[in-house]
Every structure is written in structure tokens, then in C-alpha cells.
Scaffold this active site. Structure first.
Site, PDB file in Angstrom:
ATOM      1  N   PHE A   1      34.304  31.080  35.519  1.00  0.00           N
ATOM      2  CA  PHE A   1      32.846  31.177  35.534  1.00  0.00           C
ATOM      3  C   PHE A   1      32.320  31.491  34.137  1.00  0.00           C
ATOM      4  O   PHE A   1      32.852  32.365  33.444  1.00  0.00           O
ATOM      5  CB  PHE A   1      32.386  32.303  36.465  1.00  0.00           C
ATOM      6  N   ASP A   2      31.274  30.792  33.743  1.00  0.00           N
ATOM      7  CA  ASP A   2      30.473  31.258  32.615  1.00  0.00           C
ATOM      8  C   ASP A   2      29.730  32.509  33.090  1.00  0.00           C
ATOM      9  O   ASP A   2      29.479  32.661  34.289  1.00  0.00           O
ATOM     10  CB  ASP A   2      29.488  30.164  32.209  1.00  0.00           C
TER      11      ASP A   2
END
Length: 652
Positions: A340-341
């Protein structure tokens, strides 16, 4: 019955077909009439042959049934033969012709009749997939009320130009994408996003075609033509996705090309070897060879994967998830790690004031007022956040004199003749101002950015600003880990902030202070080497290189982002993290259904083939159960995928 041009049963949907498609009751139309007439003729023929003993007349009726229900099957089979293709239609034509030649006209008629029904029902299932997209297309109104030259006119949406104003009253559907220029209302965006709760819209808000204006009056400036709305692009992209093939589908296609000729050769061997080598009755073994041809038809096997993929992709589109192809859906089911960013994905990407700490005798309101007054002259994102918080609290700001901005450090100014400073630790280096380090460190350990406030003698307070963690983020991380998937976070933020967010959400590992190229290396080399298949979740713009490098790139909030909608492998139409868990469930369920369909197809076909050789399976039963029944079972099993929904435990 309109057959597909492909050699085997196809469930791909063409956008022109979607537009032209009109959903009809199952038992209406030419095909249903053919089935009814053929059934009556077949029943009459059976009575004539087995009750009244009128075999010749019965044979004529059986031939009529075969030609009426099988004329297109025969034509296609012969056509494929001349083009050196061995199709299912050819197998059925050979089987029916052979049955008539050995005096089993009732069996030949039954082969054509039952296979026609199988094709009819399979096409109806395909039309249901077309119909689901057609249903989306029908959601957008064909006409809209447009304000032209001071008058309101009903105009077809194709004739409305970008920049024109459309009027939408309560209960009406919004005709085109646009921006609200007058009025306010709640809008049901479920047709686009799958969300059930209406969204508040006011002047400046973006709205989308096919969404429903619940309770207010809206005037909307059109920003996209009818062929370029989010809805029309979703339909086009889903249509293209259904045409793409996964590795499983490609394997089945390759397998089928060799399988059908092999079956024909085997049937020839069964018809020739026992009579001519071992002196057995020719009619008996020729009949068994015909049964073997029928039970070995690969139709159920050929549709086992594509019908499942189409059902899953369409289900996703109805739940606000745009899957660009079955290959991505299949890859997602093999994913071992999701990266995930942070900013804009796990967090909302919007700063907020989280803490105001007093370090002298001023009140929290006065500290916030001082900080906002100084920051009101700055364009820094943190400054704007502090000013917005003061306005939200209804605080009236001080006049600031002698304002001075010190890049990368903070600002200085005079309020009521007294000098005040606000900024980071760098601003106060070398000064005698002392801040409570334990408080500042605690706030930073929580992932917050600390802003120090002081006069020219002492500290007066600390303002902490943080990026708000997205609702449901922790539940999504937990849901993924429960499904055996590792969760990692990639961020350009500093170590302390990354550590705090990772700890709060239960993330397995984080990578901080990354440049975009660093994210690409971690996704494409480190994670891929360690865990195999990697999915990357980001905002679709800043994380584009990493999204492309991942096995599956998933973009958040694509409803308002052309870049994300066009470039992501999978696009979530709104910023709803729970759809990530839904995607994993949908992918894994699809994989399970595909395996079930393939296994059952092979098992039933093999079983019937084994029992066909000793003569235990008549020709009509081979078609009714081994072909038609099995194909229907495969289709119905695939349709279960439309019932996969986002899990309530991961909802925000």
C-alpha cells in the site's frame, strides 16, 4: 439461433451487442418456436414408431426435427470442416448423420434437438451477461432538460454540448458528467460506485451520469459528452476486459484445438477396430463410436473458465470495482503480498490539527489563534491546515506585523507589538527557548508533525498536525492477513511517521523515505523475489510507476481520475479500502469456481466415455446429460459469482 464466430462456446460481449441487446423472456422468439415445433414433431415420431409401428413416417418426422433444429448446426459443421477446423457442430453433425444411417432416426433427431436446446440455453446465459451491462447503459437517461436562451428544453443527450447547463429535479437521474453550478442535494452514486449511502452535493461538486438526484434541485454544467462519461467508459472497459483471456482460458483454447481431432480419431478407431479386427457387429460399435463423439464434446470444458470470468468481472463492475481483464483477476488470486502507498491510500491525504498543547499560561484557543494568525500569511500546506482549524473553531485572527517567512523552518511576526515565532525545531536552533521534549517526541512517535509556538522569551504551545488514517484501514489490513496475505506499506514520509502508521494499522513491514523509483525497485525486485505475485495499491497518479511494475496495480478513487481509470489494472471507483478485501475474495472464489467447473467437466465426460464403450450410454442421454446438462451446470455454477459481496467486517 445466432451462433458465435469462435470455434467454441464464447461468452465475450461486444459493446455493439450491448447497445442492441433487448432482454426478452426465455420462451419468446424464433428459437423458442423451433424448440416447441421440434418437440411436437419428435413426440409424434416416437409415438408413430414405438406405439403405432409406422417406422417410415416416423423417420420422415425425425428427419424434419433434425433439419429444423439442426440446420444451422449442420451448416456450421460442414463449413468448419472445409476450413480444416474440427468443431463441436461437426461432431454433432457426424453423430446425427451416423444415427440415421444405421436406422436410429429417433437418436439422430434427439442429438440435434437436445444440442439446439443446449446452445439456446447457453446463449441465454450469455445474454444475461450482456444484459447486466445493458442494464448499466439504460441507467443513463436518453434526454435531459437543458437551459438554452433562457428556456428549458428537452434534448437528447447526444445533442448536448460540453459547457451547457442541464437542470435536474428531485428523483431524476443525472444525464451527463458535470459540475454543480446551482443548488444542493443528496445524490445516490450506487450505479457508479456501488455505495448505498447518498453523497451530499453542492456548488462546485462533481456529479456523474446515471446517478440519482435524491431530494434537491440542481443545475449542472456539462463537462463530458455522452460517449465520454464515466459510465460509458466503464461499460467500454468492462466489455474489453471480457474479451481478454486469462492463462487458464488460453490453456483451455490450446487444449481444445488438439482435443477435438483426437476424439474424432478415437471414435473412428472404436467404429473400425472391433468389427474389422475382432469380427464384432459393425452397427453396435459404430453406434458406440457416435456416443463417444457426443460425450466427448468439449463445450462445457471450453466455457468453464470464460463464463466464470465474465460473471466475476460484471459482478465487480456492479460493486464499484473495474477489473480490466480476467488475467488480472486470476493473478490477484495468487497474490502473496499487497503493498500500500500511505498518503491518499491508507490515509486520506488531508492534514488535520490533532493536538494543541499548552506550555505556559495561555489557553488552547489562544495558542491556536496565535498560530493561525501567523500562518495565515503562509502558503504551506501545514499553515493552511492550522488556519482552517481556527476558522472551524470560529476564532477571529490577530493582525500580524513585520511578517517574515524562513523557508524550511517557519514564520516570524509581531502581534500586538509582541514577537511570536512558529515552526519546526530548526527555527529555534541556537535560541534559548525550551520546549517540553517529552511531549514533542511523544506526538512525533504517534506519526504527527509537530509545530512549535513561542514568543521571544519562552515556548507557549505545540500544535500537532497529522494525516488522517482512512476509515476501515485497520479492518482491511486485518482482513488481508486473515486471508494469508502479507501487508507492506511504501511511503516517502519520514521514519517516525511511517512507523507510527504501520503500528497503528498492524502492517507487517514498512518502507519509509522512498522516492518513486525506490517504490518500483521494492515492488519489482524485493517483494517479487521474496513472495512471488505482488499487488500494489495507490492513488493511480503519483504511484503510477510502482502500479505498472506490480503484477496487479490497483488504483483508488478512479471515479474522478482519468489517469487511474485508464492506466490501472484494477480501479476502485471510490476511495473505499474495503473493496480490496472484496477483490481478493472475488478472485479466490472465481479461481475456485473455475477449478470446480473444469474438474466436473473432465470427470463427467470421462465417466460417460468409459460407460459409452460397453454400450451403457444411449445417444440421447449422452446429449441430454453429458453435453446439455453439463453445460448448464457449469453456467449456473459460474453465476454464483454475482453473489459475492464486500464483507461487512471490512466496511468503513
Amino acid at each position: 439461433m445466432q451462433k458465435n464466430d469462435t470455434e467454441y462456446c464464447s461468452v465475450c460481449v461486444d459493446i455493439k451487442d450491448v447497445k442492441a441487446f433487448e432482454e426478452k423472456p426465455l420462451w419468446k422468439g424464433k428459437d423458442a418456436a423451433i424448440i416447441g415445433i421440434s418437440a411436437l414433431l419428435l413426440l409424434t415420431g416416437l409415438i408413430l414408431e414405438f406405439v403405432l409401428m409406422e417406422k417410415n413416417i416416423a423417420t420422415v418426422l425425425f428427419l424434419a426435427v433434425a433439419l429444423l433444429s439442426g440446420h444451422e448446426i449442420i451448416r456450421n459443421g460442414v463449413s468448419y470442416l472445409f476450413n480444416a477446423h474440427f468443431s463441436i457442430d461437426l461432431l454433432m453433425t457426424i453423430a446425427a448423420t451416423g444415427a440415421f444411417l444405421i436406422g436410429h432416426g429417433e437418436e439422430g433427431a434427439a442429438v440435434m434437438f437436445l444440442f439446439f436446446i443446449a446452445e439456446f440455453l447457453e446463449e441465454h446465459a450469455t445474454d444475461r451477461a450482456k444484459g447486466s451491462l445493458h442494464g448499466l447503459l439504460k441507467l443513463a437517461p436518453q434526454t435531459a432538460t437543458v437551459r438554452r436562451n433562457g428556456d428549458e428544453k428537452g434534448i437528447h443527450v447526444h445533442d448536448i454540448h460540453v459547457g451547457e447547463i442541464v437542470v435536474v429535479r428531485p428523483g431524476e437521474r443525472i444525464p451527463l458528467d458535470g459540475v454543480v453550478v446551482k443548488g444542493s442535494s443528496s445524490v445516490n452514486q450506487a450505479p457508479i460506485t456501488g455505495e448505498s449511502v447518498p453523497v451530499s452535493k453542492e456548488v462546485g461538486s462533481t456529479v456523474f451520469a446515471a446517478t440519482i438526484n435524491e431530494d434537491g434541485y440542481l443545475e449542472i454544467e456539462v463537462t463530458k459528452g455522452s460517449d465520454d462519461t464515466v459510465l460509458s467508459r466503464i461499460i467500454k472497459l468492462v466489455t474489453e476486459a471480457q474479451k481478454q483471456k486469462s492463462e487458464s482460458e488460453k490453456f483451455i483454447d490450446r487444449f481444445s484445438k488438439y482435443y477435438t481431432p483426437a476424439v474424432i480419431l478415437l471414435a473412428i478407431g472404436v467404429a473400425i477396430v472391433p468389427p474389422f479386427v475382432f469380427g464384432m457387429p459393425f452397427n453396435v460399435w459404430f453406434y458406440r463410436a457416435l456416443v463417444l463423439l457426443v460425450v466427448s464434446c468439449p463445450c462445457a470444458l471450453a466455457i468453464s473458465t470464460p463464463v466464470s470470468m465474465v460473471s466475476a468481472i460484471t459482478s465487480g463492475s456492479r460493486n464499484g470495482v473495474l477489473i480490466k481483464g480476467s488475467s488480472y483477476l486470476e493473478s490477484l488470486g495468487k497474490t502473496k503480498v499487497v503493498a500500500f502507498d500511505k498518503t491518499g491510500t491508507l490515509t486520506e491525504g488531508k492534514l488535520e490539527v490533532s493536538d494543541v498543547v499548552v506550555t505556559n499560561n495561555l489557553s488552547k484557543e489562544e495558542i491556536l489563534k496565535l498560530a493561525a494568525s501567523l500562518e495565515s500569511h503562509s502558503e504551506h500546506p501545514i499553515a493552511k491546515t492550522i488556519v482552517e482549524e481556527a476558522k472551524k473553531e470560529g476564532l477571529e485572527l490577530h493582525q500580524v506585523a513585520d511578517f517574515k517567512s524562513m523557508a524550511g523552518k517557519g514564520v516570524v511576526g509581531r502581534i500586538a507589538g509582541e514577537k511570536f515565532s512558529i515552526g519546526s525545531r530548526k527555527l529555534f536552533n541556537g535560541l534559548d527557548v525550551i520546549f517540553p521534549e517529552d511531549v514533542a517526541s511523544r506526538l512525533e512517535d504517534e506519526g504527527k508533525t509537530v509545530v512549535l509556538v513561542a514568543n521571544d522569551r519562552e515556548s507557549v504551545g505545540i500544535v500537532a498536525v497529522s494525516d488522517k488514517v482512512r476509515k476501515g484501514a485497520a479492518e482491511v489490513v486485518k482482513g488481508l492477513k486473515e486471508r494469508g496475505i502479507r501487508v507492506e506499506m511504501l511511503t516517502g514520509d519520514n521514519e517516525r511517521v511511517a512507523k507510527a502508521i504501520a503500528a497503528r494499522l498492524g502492517i507487517d513491514e514498512y518502507h519509509a523515505e522512498l522516492m518513486p523509483e525506490d517504490k518500483v525497485l521494492i515492488v519489482g525486485e524485493e517483494l517479487s523475489r521474496k513472495y512471488g505475485s505482488v499487488a500494489m495499491v495507490g492513488d493511480g497518479v503519483n504511484d503510477a510507476p510502482a502500479l505498472v511494475r506490480a503484477d496487479v496495480g490497483i488504483a483508488m478513487g478512479a471515479m474522478g481520475s482519468d489517469v487511474a481509470l485508464e492506466n490501472a489494472d484494477i480501479a476502485l471507483m471510490q476511495d473505499e479500502l474495503s473493496k480490496i478485501v472484496y477483490l481478493i475474495d472475488l478472485s479466490q472464489k472465481t479461481s475456485s469456481v473455475v477449478k470446480e467447473n473444469i474438474f466436473v467437466s473432465i470427470l463427467v465426460k470421462s465417466g460417460f466415455a468409459v460407460f459409452a464403450l460397453p454400450g451403457f450410454v444411449p445417444l440421447w442421454l449422452a446429449v441430454a446429460v453429458g453435453d446439455m446438462g453439463l453445460s448448464l451446470a457449469v453456467i449456473l455454477n459460474a453465476m454464483r459469482l454475482s453473489r459475492v459481496k464486500p464483507h461487512p467486517d471490512t466496511q468503513a
